[in-house]
Design an enzyme around this catalytic site. Sequence first.
Site, PDB file in Angstrom:
ATOM      1  N   ASP A  80       0.840  -1.192   0.000  1.00 47.72           N
ATOM      2  CA  ASP A  80       0.000   0.000   0.000  1.00 47.72           C
ATOM      3  C   ASP A  80       0.879   1.247   0.000  1.00 47.72           C
ATOM      4  OD1 ASP A  80      -2.314   1.560   0.204  1.00 47.72           O
ATOM      5  OD2 ASP A  80      -2.280   1.505   2.405  1.00 47.72           O
ATOM      6  N   ASP A 102       2.709   5.236  -5.450  1.00 43.84           N
ATOM      7  CA  ASP A 102       1.979   6.486  -5.256  1.00 43.84           C
ATOM      8  C   ASP A 102       2.928   7.665  -5.415  1.00 43.84           C
ATOM      9  OD1 ASP A 102       0.431   8.598  -4.545  1.00 43.84           O
ATOM     10  OD2 ASP A 102       0.138   8.003  -2.449  1.00 43.84           O
ATOM     11  N   HIS A 178      -7.126  10.267   4.604  1.00 41.59           N
ATOM     12  CA  HIS A 178      -6.533   9.261   5.463  1.00 41.59           C
ATOM     13  C   HIS A 178      -6.772   9.627   6.929  1.00 41.59           C
ATOM     14  CE1 HIS A 178      -3.577   8.071   2.100  1.00 41.59           C
ATOM     15  NE2 HIS A 178      -4.393   7.067   2.294  1.00 41.59           N
TER      16      HIS A 178
END
Length: 286
Positions: A80, A102, A178
């Site tokens: 992730d 990312d 988040h």
Amino acid sequence: MLTTGSEILNVANENGFAVPAFNISSFSMLNAVFEICEEKRSPHIVAIHPDELRHIGVDMLPAIIQKANRSSVPTAIHLDHGATYEQVLLAIQAGFTSVMIDRSRDAWEVNVLETRRVVEAAHAVGLSVEGELGTIGKTDGFAEDGTDDIVYTNPEDATRFIEETGVDSLAVAIGTRHGLYPRELRPELRLDLLKDIKARVGIPLVLHGGSNNPDEEVGIAARTGINKINISSDIKAVYFRRMREVLQDRDLREPNMIEPSCQEALRECAGQKIDLFGSAGKAALY
């Protein structure tokens, strides 16, 4: 049943539901996730952020892989928010079956270049890649990185980004953050934006920051284009809230007396998410 991210998400994309991706940072949490997913007959993704990987250590990966292979439901092991090409290579070498790169806070050219570089490496060994376009928000110092203000994903850019990078799934910014939301912050998903993006792209879309958003909005998103929803803060919050309660008994010291109640709290939270996302019973589709 260990599988890749694409093998899980393509079925979700074809059948209109979202697969939960639960971030874990201990074997106790991992066991609870597997138990509820097998009970609910839900495909799922074990998500591990680089910070979590540093905490548990890569030596734990063989045990996670064995557990996934023995599981009765489809399971992918996903890096992730990999921040660098090197982090992704480490994950591939460790046995992850799905990776995310990312670079969404970088310039377009950098995001495209670095994402395509990861895609080429991962596809060479049969693994799937998630990219991110647009940037979700951040609510505290404990969660993964984000920005103070959400940078919403542009639908036209999403189409071009997929064409130029070859990603298998795309994380989009449509109104999530988040972490856990403070009382004064009222989250709201741009479902109209999701509809526009989904109409233009054919690949699975991913929602990060799925904790704390209104259930009604998340449920609609899972039925109208989102095929993977990341859940981290919610399950960790209930797990450690229960642990703090249990540890009021200061004589307790054995993990097998402390952690079962925490696992129960996590299973309850995760089970509600599985039902909300529409993934309960979907293991039968694989």
